[in-house]
Design a protein around this motif. Structure first.
Motif, mmCIF file in Angstrom:
data_model
loop_
_atom_site.group_PDB
_atom_site.id
_atom_site.type_symbol
_atom_site.label_atom_id
_atom_site.label_comp_id
_atom_site.label_asym_id
_atom_site.label_seq_id
_atom_site.Cartn_x
_atom_site.Cartn_y
_atom_site.Cartn_z
ATOM 1 N N ILE A 317 0.855 -1.175 0.000
ATOM 2 C CA ILE A 317 0.000 0.000 0.000
ATOM 3 C C ILE A 317 0.893 1.228 0.000
ATOM 4 N N GLY A 318 0.392 2.309 -0.557
ATOM 5 C CA GLY A 318 1.182 3.537 -0.616
ATOM 6 C C GLY A 318 0.292 4.747 -0.787
ATOM 7 N N TYR A 319 0.806 5.895 -0.395
ATOM 8 C CA TYR A 319 0.041 7.141 -0.452
ATOM 9 C C TYR A 319 0.444 7.961 -1.668
ATOM 10 N N GLY A 320 -0.580 8.434 -2.395
ATOM 11 C CA GLY A 320 -0.373 9.306 -3.539
ATOM 12 C C GLY A 320 -1.023 10.658 -3.314
ATOM 13 N N ILE A 321 -0.799 11.577 -4.251
ATOM 14 C CA ILE A 321 -1.263 12.957 -4.121
ATOM 15 C C ILE A 321 -2.240 13.284 -5.248
ATOM 16 N N ALA A 322 -3.396 13.835 -4.892
ATOM 17 C CA ALA A 322 -4.394 14.219 -5.879
ATOM 18 C C ALA A 322 -3.894 15.382 -6.725
ATOM 19 N N LYS A 323 -4.232 15.343 -7.999
ATOM 20 C CA LYS A 323 -3.758 16.400 -8.890
ATOM 21 C C LYS A 323 -4.398 17.752 -8.571
ATOM 22 N N TRP A 324 -5.518 17.751 -7.819
ATOM 23 C CA TRP A 324 -6.188 19.002 -7.494
ATOM 24 C C TRP A 324 -5.741 19.627 -6.169
ATOM 25 N N THR A 325 -4.793 19.000 -5.479
ATOM 26 C CA THR A 325 -4.357 19.566 -4.206
ATOM 27 C C THR A 325 -3.792 20.976 -4.430
ATOM 28 N N LYS A 326 -4.015 21.851 -3.461
ATOM 29 C CA LYS A 326 -3.604 23.249 -3.617
ATOM 30 C C LYS A 326 -2.097 23.445 -3.507
ATOM 31 N N ASP A 327 -1.448 22.602 -2.730
ATOM 32 C CA ASP A 327 -0.012 22.757 -2.497
ATOM 33 C C ASP A 327 0.654 21.381 -2.598
ATOM 34 N N PRO A 328 1.089 20.978 -3.790
ATOM 35 C CA PRO A 328 1.667 19.647 -3.973
ATOM 36 C C PRO A 328 2.858 19.367 -3.059
ATOM 37 N N LYS A 329 3.707 20.374 -2.837
ATOM 38 C CA LYS A 329 4.873 20.138 -1.988
ATOM 39 C C LYS A 329 4.451 19.864 -0.548
#
Length: 423
Positions: A317-329
């Motif tokens: 399992i692993g965590y990813g980041i949504a493309k709509w997040t306001k602050d990717p960093k």
């Protein structure tokens, strides 16, 4: 007997755990601030009591870097997780960070995710299992656990059946002979739960390295799958044969893998089970009822001359980041906290998960873990993880029909070939 609830909603100290779908994406920034005030995480782990210390460590690590940002974990029910996530993806109003199973479940949704290569460069050597969270040369999630399919066996049942637990079966013929002895002793040879169609995935990946030649195995992982191959057909034939001979527990198609099949094995009713190595259905679960020295791990029995048995494993399992997040960093910093050494060490210690962090010391956890960790060096990706989620869904339905006798292996192979080609 303990029944671990993977998606039970419990409050983790310092974190707000909301009901299904109740959280929205990143909260607005306070006036004059360029940093969002809140990040939302969706998963099915943060509500599990065995993950509480892991979440606490990750939260503490993130708070040191971003003390003004609130993190809200929303524990979704696993059986609805990808449906709920699909709805959120369509509206682009879901979480900032989301948990995925490695393989098809992630790869089918990369259009909704940001590549994170630039953010996790420092972690690439420390963590293993990246391939399961990658597509077309880009990484879309950071691995938390390694997921594999060891074949666990109960040494005490072997002894009672007149077998030598120090010498588990090395070939399929030996396994079938041992299964006959186990059945005569009044036990099931295999604990199997296939109510959800998951059992065939474990069978394919747990035993496939003993059936396919090394070249066939590598071709399969590379996407060059030949469903007309006699060896591929043989895997599904063996799946049916084991059940036809009465070597599985009764009612495998109506037995849930999570957690009923594990209960069958750890209660001493079955000699073998193709289990997991993350945080459920694994050595630590079984050790609550079976002494650690009675839990063995065997390589896949050899069926085909020239086959090279090995542990099938990937990123779990692993965590990813949504493309709509306001602050990717900012979201990436949270992912890095969720895969920090301190957090993953806590997950391993409490839940028994074989974590992705290769620096964690596992030497004190008993012979089963030692066998699994040693096998990682020569292991290969799991066969079922190479398949798309749609193909896996069909394979589950096909597997149930094979066990019930309502479908022939030849027709099953035709259906699988068509589905795999279409995906």
């Amino acid at each position: 007997m303990k029944q671990r609830t993977l998606w039970s909603a419990v409050l983790v100290a310092g974190l707000t755990v909301s009901g299904c779908g109740s959280a929205t994406r990143t909260a607005p920034s306070p006036a004059g601030s360029g940093t969002p005030s809140k990040l939302v995480v969706w998963d099915w782990k943060s509500g599990d009591a065995t993950a509480a210390s892991y979440i606490e460590k990750a939260k503490a690590d993130f708070a040191k870097k971003h003390p003004g940002v609130t993190v809200e974990f929303v524990a979704q029910p696993f059986d609805q997780y990808y449906t709920l996530l699909g709805t959120a993806i369509q509206s682009s109003t879901g979480p900032d960070v989301m948990l995925f199973n490695g393989g098809g479940q992630l790869r089918d949704r990369v259009d909704a995710l940001l590549p994170i290569d630039e953010y996790v460069a420092e972690d690439r050597q420390r963590l293993a299992g990246w391939d399961a969270f990658s597509k077309d040369g880009k990484v879309y999630a950071a691995p938390v656990t390694l997921q594999g399919h060891p074949i666990y066996y109960n040494k005490e049942i072997y002894e009672k059946a007149g077998l030598d637990p120090a010498k588990p079966p090395a070939t399929w013929d030996e396994l079938m002979t041992d299964c006959a002895a186990v059945k005569k002793a009044g036990k099931s040879c295999f604990a199997l739960g296939n109510k959800e169609g998951f059992g065939i995935q474990f069978f394919l990946s747990g035993l496939g390295s003993g059936v396919l030649t090394p070249q066939e195995y590598d071709d399969w992982i590379a996407g060059k799958r030949d469903w007309t191959s006699p060896h591929v057909k043989q895997i599904f034939t063996l799946w049916k044969d084991v059940n036809d001979k009465g070597y599985n527990n009764a009612g495998a198609n109506s037995t849930a893998m999570f957690n009923d099949s594990w209960a069958i094995f750890q209660s001493g009713k079955a000699a073998n089970v193709i289990g997991l190595m993350s945080d459920i259905g694994h050595w630590k679960d079984f050790a609550e009822f079976l002494p650690p020295d009675k839990i063995g791990v065997m390589p896949a029995p050899v069926v085909t001359d020239g086959a090279t048995p090995g542990l099938a494993y990937d990123g779990g399992i692993g965590y990813g980041i949504a493309k709509w997040t306001k602050d990717p960093k900012l979201a990436a910093d949270l992912v890095r906290s969720l895969t920090s050494t301190d957090a993953l060490t806590a997950f391993y210690a409490k839940a028994g998960a074989i974590a992705s962090d290769t620096t964690i010391d596992t030497s004190q956890s008993g012979p089963a873990v030692s066998t699994i960790v040693a096998a990682l060096k020569s292991g290969k990706p799991a066969l079922h993880v190479a398949l798309s989620s749609k193909t896996l869904d069909l394979m589950g339905r096909v597997s149930q029909k094979l066990l019930s006798g309502s479908l022939t292996v030849d027709k099953a192979m035709d259906q699988m070939a068509a589905a795999d080609k279409a995906s």
